[in-house]
Motif scaffolding. Structure first.
Motif, mmCIF file in Angstrom:
data_model
loop_
_atom_site.group_PDB
_atom_site.id
_atom_site.type_symbol
_atom_site.label_atom_id
_atom_site.label_comp_id
_atom_site.label_asym_id
_atom_site.label_seq_id
_atom_site.Cartn_x
_atom_site.Cartn_y
_atom_site.Cartn_z
ATOM 1 N N ALA A 101 41.699 32.853 39.213
ATOM 2 C CA ALA A 101 41.399 33.402 38.280
ATOM 3 C C ALA A 101 39.392 34.230 38.848
ATOM 4 O O ALA A 101 39.053 35.383 39.038
ATOM 5 C CB ALA A 101 40.121 32.937 36.381
ATOM 6 N N LEU A 102 38.758 32.867 39.484
ATOM 7 C CA LEU A 102 37.953 33.893 40.163
ATOM 8 C C LEU A 102 37.765 34.410 41.140
ATOM 9 O O LEU A 102 37.176 35.488 41.692
ATOM 10 C CB LEU A 102 37.048 32.427 40.477
ATOM 11 C CG LEU A 102 36.494 31.273 39.325
ATOM 12 C CD1 LEU A 102 35.723 30.392 40.020
ATOM 13 C CD2 LEU A 102 35.423 32.025 38.143
ATOM 14 N N VAL A 103 38.811 34.436 42.236
ATOM 15 C CA VAL A 103 38.755 35.101 43.672
ATOM 16 C C VAL A 103 38.871 36.841 42.872
ATOM 17 O O VAL A 103 38.528 37.457 43.233
ATOM 18 C CB VAL A 103 40.626 34.428 44.217
ATOM 19 C CG1 VAL A 103 40.347 35.147 45.208
ATOM 20 C CG2 VAL A 103 39.737 33.055 44.843
ATOM 21 N N ARG A 104 39.917 36.602 41.883
ATOM 22 C CA ARG A 104 40.490 37.986 41.287
ATOM 23 C C ARG A 104 38.952 38.726 40.609
ATOM 24 O O ARG A 104 39.153 39.706 40.975
ATOM 25 C CB ARG A 104 41.669 37.870 40.271
ATOM 26 C CG ARG A 104 42.507 37.788 40.750
ATOM 27 C CD ARG A 104 43.988 37.941 39.996
ATOM 28 N NE ARG A 104 44.042 36.970 38.859
ATOM 29 C CZ ARG A 104 44.444 35.287 38.972
ATOM 30 N NH1 ARG A 104 44.929 34.867 39.971
ATOM 31 N NH2 ARG A 104 44.153 34.760 37.841
ATOM 32 N N ALA A 105 38.070 37.856 40.345
ATOM 33 C CA ALA A 105 37.119 38.138 39.848
ATOM 34 C C ALA A 105 36.480 38.995 40.843
ATOM 35 O O ALA A 105 35.429 39.691 40.776
ATOM 36 C CB ALA A 105 36.695 37.907 38.752
ATOM 37 N N ALA A 106 36.263 38.103 41.684
ATOM 38 C CA ALA A 106 35.498 38.396 42.643
ATOM 39 C C ALA A 106 35.664 39.713 43.753
ATOM 40 O O ALA A 106 34.380 40.270 44.100
ATOM 41 C CB ALA A 106 34.860 36.768 43.663
ATOM 42 N N ALA A 107 37.274 39.445 43.347
ATOM 43 C CA ALA A 107 37.141 40.613 44.586
ATOM 44 C C ALA A 107 37.072 41.946 44.041
ATOM 45 O O ALA A 107 36.555 42.988 44.661
ATOM 46 C CB ALA A 107 38.781 40.672 44.820
ATOM 47 N N LEU A 108 37.341 42.032 42.180
ATOM 48 C CA LEU A 108 36.693 43.162 41.544
ATOM 49 C C LEU A 108 34.868 43.656 41.849
ATOM 50 O O LEU A 108 34.796 43.953 42.063
ATOM 51 C CB LEU A 108 37.261 42.806 41.119
ATOM 52 C CG LEU A 108 37.349 44.540 39.546
ATOM 53 C CD1 LEU A 108 37.486 43.854 38.540
ATOM 54 C CD2 LEU A 108 35.430 44.313 39.213
ATOM 55 N N LEU A 109 34.105 42.769 42.305
ATOM 56 C CA LEU A 109 33.678 42.691 41.388
ATOM 57 C C LEU A 109 32.222 42.829 43.318
ATOM 58 O O LEU A 109 31.561 43.621 43.620
ATOM 59 C CB LEU A 109 32.553 41.599 40.833
ATOM 60 C CG LEU A 109 32.314 40.857 39.796
ATOM 61 C CD1 LEU A 109 31.852 39.808 39.296
ATOM 62 C CD2 LEU A 109 31.676 41.857 39.522
ATOM 63 N N ASP A 110 32.684 41.981 44.504
ATOM 64 C CA ASP A 110 32.909 42.613 45.971
ATOM 65 C C ASP A 110 33.131 44.232 46.119
ATOM 66 O O ASP A 110 32.669 44.671 46.750
ATOM 67 C CB ASP A 110 33.969 41.736 46.609
ATOM 68 C CG ASP A 110 32.639 40.728 46.823
ATOM 69 O OD1 ASP A 110 31.967 40.064 45.727
ATOM 70 O OD2 ASP A 110 33.863 39.512 47.474
ATOM 71 N N ALA A 111 34.316 44.675 45.645
ATOM 72 C CA ALA A 111 34.493 46.215 45.945
ATOM 73 C C ALA A 111 33.505 47.588 45.207
ATOM 74 O O ALA A 111 33.452 48.340 45.727
ATOM 75 C CB ALA A 111 36.182 45.971 45.717
#
Length: 348
Positions: A101-111
């Motif tokens: 979950a955190l990987v997916r969320a961080a990827a969204l926020l990074d992008a």
């Protein structure tokens, strides 16, 4: 690599901590994650359970309050005083994250640097039962304009987020401040709306993001008096957003009209349903009507009030038995009205 600070407030939930922390540190892939457990003076062995976990992993810190400070103060201590990651998560000790979950969320926020927070679908599960199967393969993400997302909340008069599925950009959290102690039961929705007034909102598609445990100790409003308190808290939350962020919202007056109408309709609906279910002795019908009047001058014109007035005429004792007849008559009246309108449109 992005970093995530996870704050886990705990009060008498020490027996859930190991599973909660494991979902954060062992199931999130290659991500820089730190955890703070704050025990709010639990009278049981929760603090001991937290210290035991910290002793086994340097990524875990523990704070123990000598006196109970309440959940809002505990939240703000972790989010505003301790957290130093790029992104923040507030996770109750009785909930847990879905793997990745955190990987997916961080990827969204990074992008998407314009996004202030993101969320996904939570999975509810009954305490003592098995975890439902989670979807862990995402189908991309969506980014909603913050003011558009905020208007949806005002239009619906309620939130669309449970809480553990949210990841917030730390800089924005510090900019807007912490949870409002005046809103012990509606602080979450007020927080999400304040964030949305400043930034866009991200949504993780396809994958589930968190597990929300359902049990008797959840902060909920299932009793009838509690439902009225819930409406009052929601009203204060929406009005708080308008007060704090109104200068950022060019249509603040229209938003106020939307939410006050919606909340008045909620209250009146609960009032007339009390007649249908034979529960006028336990549902605070008069107080619900008073609440509707406070929200919306002219509330008597709402269809929900007309439904309540009809039920009052039938009477509280008879209504549960006559409900099918009353509803049938109302439906027939609606069909007649539609028929009449169709003839009027034809000029007859």
């Amino acid at each position: 690599m992005s970093s995530v600070s996870v704050v886990i407030p705990c009060y008498k939930y020490g027996h859930f901590l190991a599973d909660c922390v494991s979902s954060v540190l062992d199931e999130q892939g290659d991500l820089d994650v730190r955890v703070l457990i704050i025990d709010d003076a639990s009278p049981d062995d929760s603090a001991e359970a937290a210290r035991k976990l910290a002793a086994s992993d340097p990524r875990i810190e523990v704070r123990v309050h000598e006196r109970n400070q309440g959940h809002i103060a505990t939240y703000n201590e972790g989010l505003l005083e301790w957290a130093d990651g790029d992104y923040l998560v507030l996770l109750s000790a009785d909930d847990r994250l879905v793997p990745g979950a955190l990987v997916r969320a961080a990827a969204l926020l990074d992008a998407h640097p314009e996004v202030g927070f993101c969320y996904g679908r939570p999975l509810r599960f009954q305490h003592g039962g098995p975890l439902p199967r989670a979807r862990t393969e995402g189908r991309g993400s969506a980014v909603y304009p913050g003011h558009w997302w905020l208007e949806r909340r005002f239009r619906e008069g309620t939130g669309c987020i449970t809480s553990p599925e949210v990841v917030v950009r730390a800089d924005l959290q510090r900019e807007i401040g912490g949870y409002d102690p005046k809103l012990p039961h509606a602080g979450d929705i007020e927080m999400w709306m304040r964030l949305a007034s400043h930034a866009d909102v991200g949504h993780v598609r396809g994958a589930d993001q968190a597990y929300y445990r359902v049990h008797g100790n959840n902060m909920s409003t299932t009793d009838f008096g509690g439902q009225l308190d819930d409406l009052r808290q929601r009203r204060v939350a929406f009005e708080s957003v308008l007060d704090k962020c109104g200068d950022r919202l060019p249509q603040a007056e229209r938003l106020a009209d939307l939410v006050h109408t919606r909340l008045a309709r909620f209250a009146l609906r609960r009032a007339y349903r009390a007649y249908d279910r034979g529960r006028t002795d336990v549902v605070p019908v008069d107080e619900l009507v008073e609440f509707a009047a406070e929200c919306l001058p002219g509330f008597e014109a709402l269809p929900e009030f007309r439904a309540l007035r009809l039920r009052r005429r039938v009477g509280a004792k008879a209504m549960p038995y006559l409900q099918p007849l009353v509803l049938s008559a109302v439906a027939e009246r609606g069909r007649e009205w539609l028929w009449w309108q169709s003839w009027k449109r034809r000029g007859i």
